[in-house]
Write a protein that holds these residues in place. Structure first.
Motif, PDB file in Angstrom:
ATOM      1  N   MET A   1      42.353  29.821  25.179  1.00  0.00           N
ATOM      2  CA  MET A   1      41.666  31.074  25.365  1.00  0.00           C
ATOM      3  C   MET A   1      40.520  30.919  26.362  1.00  0.00           C
ATOM      4  O   MET A   1      40.259  31.818  27.143  1.00  0.00           O
ATOM      5  N   GLU A   2      39.867  29.783  26.312  1.00  0.00           N
ATOM      6  CA  GLU A   2      38.738  29.526  27.206  1.00  0.00           C
ATOM      7  C   GLU A   2      39.176  29.549  28.673  1.00  0.00           C
ATOM      8  O   GLU A   2      38.467  30.065  29.539  1.00  0.00           O
ATOM      9  N   ARG A   3      40.336  29.022  28.959  1.00  0.00           N
ATOM     10  CA  ARG A   3      40.861  28.986  30.328  1.00  0.00           C
ATOM     11  C   ARG A   3      41.155  30.411  30.834  1.00  0.00           C
ATOM     12  O   ARG A   3      40.850  30.750  31.974  1.00  0.00           O
ATOM     13  N   LYS A   4      41.740  31.245  29.983  1.00  0.00           N
ATOM     14  CA  LYS A   4      42.022  32.623  30.354  1.00  0.00           C
ATOM     15  C   LYS A   4      40.736  33.390  30.647  1.00  0.00           C
ATOM     16  O   LYS A   4      40.673  34.190  31.584  1.00  0.00           O
ATOM     17  N   ALA A   5      39.731  33.155  29.870  1.00  0.00           N
ATOM     18  CA  ALA A   5      38.443  33.825  30.084  1.00  0.00           C
ATOM     19  C   ALA A   5      37.841  33.392  31.421  1.00  0.00           C
ATOM     20  O   ALA A   5      37.291  34.227  32.162  1.00  0.00           O
ATOM     21  N   MET A   6      37.940  32.106  31.732  1.00  0.00           N
ATOM     22  CA  MET A   6      37.393  31.606  33.003  1.00  0.00           C
ATOM     23  C   MET A   6      38.148  32.231  34.182  1.00  0.00           C
ATOM     24  O   MET A   6      37.534  32.653  35.164  1.00  0.00           O
ATOM     25  N   ILE A   7      39.463  32.316  34.106  1.00  0.00           N
ATOM     26  CA  ILE A   7      40.260  32.929  35.170  1.00  0.00           C
ATOM     27  C   ILE A   7      39.887  34.395  35.331  1.00  0.00           C
ATOM     28  O   ILE A   7      39.742  34.905  36.455  1.00  0.00           O
ATOM     29  N   ALA A   8      39.698  35.088  34.220  1.00  0.00           N
ATOM     30  CA  ALA A   8      39.310  36.501  34.270  1.00  0.00           C
ATOM     31  C   ALA A   8      37.963  36.657  34.959  1.00  0.00           C
ATOM     32  O   ALA A   8      37.777  37.566  35.791  1.00  0.00           O
ATOM     33  N   TRP A   9      37.004  35.798  34.655  1.00  0.00           N
ATOM     34  CA  TRP A   9      35.679  35.865  35.301  1.00  0.00           C
ATOM     35  C   TRP A   9      35.771  35.562  36.799  1.00  0.00           C
ATOM     36  O   TRP A   9      35.096  36.199  37.609  1.00  0.00           O
ATOM     37  N   ILE A  10      36.598  34.609  37.150  1.00  0.00           N
ATOM     38  CA  ILE A  10      36.776  34.274  38.571  1.00  0.00           C
ATOM     39  C   ILE A  10      37.401  35.448  39.314  1.00  0.00           C
ATOM     40  O   ILE A  10      36.957  35.814  40.411  1.00  0.00           O
ATOM     41  N   LEU A  11      38.426  36.065  38.724  1.00  0.00           N
ATOM     42  CA  LEU A  11      39.045  37.237  39.351  1.00  0.00           C
ATOM     43  C   LEU A  11      38.054  38.394  39.472  1.00  0.00           C
ATOM     44  O   LEU A  11      37.996  39.068  40.505  1.00  0.00           O
ATOM     45  N   LEU A  12      37.284  38.625  38.444  1.00  0.00           N
ATOM     46  CA  LEU A  12      36.281  39.687  38.482  1.00  0.00           C
ATOM     47  C   LEU A  12      35.254  39.418  39.575  1.00  0.00           C
ATOM     48  O   LEU A  12      34.893  40.322  40.352  1.00  0.00           O
ATOM     49  N   ALA A  13      34.800  38.185  39.688  1.00  0.00           N
ATOM     50  CA  ALA A  13      33.844  37.822  40.729  1.00  0.00           C
ATOM     51  C   ALA A  13      34.436  38.021  42.119  1.00  0.00           C
ATOM     52  O   ALA A  13      33.754  38.501  43.041  1.00  0.00           O
ATOM     53  N   ALA A  14      35.720  37.686  42.280  1.00  0.00           N
ATOM     54  CA  ALA A  14      36.380  37.866  43.575  1.00  0.00           C
ATOM     55  C   ALA A  14      36.472  39.348  43.933  1.00  0.00           C
ATOM     56  O   ALA A  14      36.207  39.740  45.084  1.00  0.00           O
ATOM     57  N   VAL A  15      36.835  40.175  42.978  1.00  0.00           N
ATOM     58  CA  VAL A  15      36.921  41.625  43.228  1.00  0.00           C
ATOM     59  C   VAL A  15      35.554  42.185  43.589  1.00  0.00           C
ATOM     60  O   VAL A  15      35.413  42.960  44.549  1.00  0.00           O
ATOM     61  N   VAL A  16      34.523  41.798  42.872  1.00  0.00           N
ATOM     62  CA  VAL A  16      33.166  42.269  43.164  1.00  0.00           C
ATOM     63  C   VAL A  16      32.738  41.812  44.557  1.00  0.00           C
ATOM     64  O   VAL A  16      32.149  42.582  45.322  1.00  0.00           O
ATOM     65  N   ALA A  17      33.065  40.579  44.920  1.00  0.00           N
ATOM     66  CA  ALA A  17      32.700  40.068  46.247  1.00  0.00           C
ATOM     67  C   ALA A  17      33.404  40.859  47.345  1.00  0.00           C
ATOM     68  O   ALA A  17      32.787  41.233  48.360  1.00  0.00           O
ATOM     69  N   ILE A  18      34.669  41.154  47.162  1.00  0.00           N
ATOM     70  CA  ILE A  18      35.423  41.920  48.164  1.00  0.00           C
ATOM     71  C   ILE A  18      34.855  43.325  48.296  1.00  0.00           C
ATOM     72  O   ILE A  18      34.631  43.818  49.415  1.00  0.00           O
ATOM     73  N   LEU A  19      34.605  43.987  47.181  1.00  0.00           N
ATOM     74  CA  LEU A  19      34.062  45.348  47.230  1.00  0.00           C
ATOM     75  C   LEU A  19      32.655  45.378  47.831  1.00  0.00           C
ATOM     76  O   LEU A  19      32.304  46.311  48.551  1.00  0.00           O
ATOM     77  N   THR A  20      31.883  44.350  47.558  1.00  0.00           N
ATOM     78  CA  THR A  20      30.547  44.268  48.156  1.00  0.00           C
ATOM     79  C   THR A  20      30.652  44.103  49.666  1.00  0.00           C
ATOM     80  O   THR A  20      29.931  44.753  50.424  1.00  0.00           O
ATOM     81  N   TYR A  21      31.571  43.267  50.111  1.00  0.00           N
ATOM     82  CA  TYR A  21      31.769  43.088  51.550  1.00  0.00           C
ATOM     83  C   TYR A  21      32.185  44.402  52.209  1.00  0.00           C
ATOM     84  O   TYR A  21      31.666  44.771  53.262  1.00  0.00           O
ATOM     85  N   ILE A  22      33.129  45.105  51.593  1.00  0.00           N
ATOM     86  CA  ILE A  22      33.601  46.374  52.161  1.00  0.00           C
ATOM     87  C   ILE A  22      32.440  47.352  52.304  1.00  0.00           C
ATOM     88  O   ILE A  22      32.294  48.023  53.320  1.00  0.00           O
ATOM     89  N   ARG A  23      31.602  47.446  51.303  1.00  0.00           N
ATOM     90  CA  ARG A  23      30.497  48.402  51.339  1.00  0.00           C
ATOM     91  C   ARG A  23      29.391  47.985  52.308  1.00  0.00           C
ATOM     92  O   ARG A  23      28.779  48.830  52.951  1.00  0.00           O
ATOM     93  N   LEU A  24      29.149  46.690  52.453  1.00  0.00           N
ATOM     94  CA  LEU A  24      28.001  46.226  53.241  1.00  0.00           C
ATOM     95  C   LEU A  24      28.360  45.648  54.607  1.00  0.00           C
ATOM     96  O   LEU A  24      27.460  45.319  55.382  1.00  0.00           O
ATOM     97  N   ALA A  25      29.629  45.534  54.920  1.00  0.00           N
ATOM     98  CA  ALA A  25      30.035  44.937  56.193  1.00  0.00           C
ATOM     99  C   ALA A  25      29.450  45.741  57.357  1.00  0.00           C
ATOM    100  O   ALA A  25      29.544  46.967  57.386  1.00  0.00           O
ATOM    101  N   PRO A  26      28.840  45.074  58.313  1.00  0.00           N
ATOM    102  CA  PRO A  26      28.280  45.803  59.464  1.00  0.00           C
ATOM    103  C   PRO A  26      29.386  46.391  60.336  1.00  0.00           C
ATOM    104  O   PRO A  26      30.507  45.898  60.354  1.00  0.00           O
ATOM    105  N   SER A  27      29.048  47.466  61.027  1.00  0.00           N
ATOM    106  CA  SER A  27      29.993  48.127  61.937  1.00  0.00           C
ATOM    107  C   SER A  27      29.708  47.677  63.360  1.00  0.00           C
ATOM    108  O   SER A  27      28.582  47.816  63.843  1.00  0.00           O
ATOM    109  N   ASP A  28      30.710  47.156  64.023  1.00  0.00           N
ATOM    110  CA  ASP A  28      30.587  46.695  65.401  1.00  0.00           C
ATOM    111  C   ASP A  28      30.742  47.896  66.344  1.00  0.00           C
ATOM    112  O   ASP A  28      31.835  48.425  66.522  1.00  0.00           O
ATOM    113  N   VAL A  29      29.645  48.316  66.938  1.00  0.00           N
ATOM    114  CA  VAL A  29      29.645  49.486  67.813  1.00  0.00           C
ATOM    115  C   VAL A  29      30.636  49.316  68.957  1.00  0.00           C
ATOM    116  O   VAL A  29      31.370  50.244  69.303  1.00  0.00           O
ATOM    117  N   ASP A  30      30.714  48.141  69.544  1.00  0.00           N
ATOM    118  CA  ASP A  30      31.631  47.906  70.665  1.00  0.00           C
ATOM    119  C   ASP A  30      33.093  48.064  70.265  1.00  0.00           C
ATOM    120  O   ASP A  30      33.931  48.412  71.094  1.00  0.00           O
TER     121      ASP A  30
END
Length: 137
Positions: A1-30
């Motif tokens: 059970m401990e391993r499943k919980a760790m995988i779930a936390w890692i996946l959640l962290a990855a999703v949060v990181a991706i969504l944060t990047y999408i929201r905060l990624a700078p826009s290249d004017v050029d």
């Protein structure tokens, strides 16, 4: 059970990181604020282009309508320059879409496209239709 919980936390962290990047990624004017090469209207999977007949005030009308759109701000350009690029973010996830509008003589070109993903589910074409309607006297 401990391993499943760790995988779930890692996946959640990855999703949060991706969504944060999408929201905060700078826009290249050029990259986004470029001349529109298209000569005719078309709709494609990630966006749309509209080419319409223009009057002297058409770009001003479109600019007013674009800046009134929710979650939209000017990325670059101005009416005086003859080209403006806007960033519109989706309500929930903050995905950026880029819309460039330019006037060349008696023609106005509008180009809306997504930054992330493949399909915009027609959102950009619908936005352009709204702006084209606002351009009418």
């Amino acid at each position: 059970m401990e391993r499943k919980a760790m995988i779930a936390w890692i996946l959640l962290a990855a999703v949060v990181a991706i969504l944060t990047y999408i929201r905060l990624a700078p826009s290249d004017v050029d990259r986004w604020h470029r001349p529109i090469e298209a000569r005719e209207s078309k709709t494609f999977e990630g966006g749309a282009i509209r080419v319409i007949d223009a009057r002297p005030d058409t770009l001003t009308r479109v600019n007013e309508a674009a800046t009134d759109l929710p979650r939209t701000q000017v990325l670059a350009g101005s009416v005086a320059e003859g080209r403006v690029t806007y960033v519109t973010r989706s309500r929930l996830m903050g995905f950026p879409d880029y819309t460039t509008v330019e006037q060349q003589g008696d023609t106005v070109k509008l180009y809306a496209r997504l930054r992330f993903g493949r399909s915009d589910m027609g959102v950009n074409a619908a936005r352009l239709e709204r702006l084209v309607k606002a351009a009418q006297p």
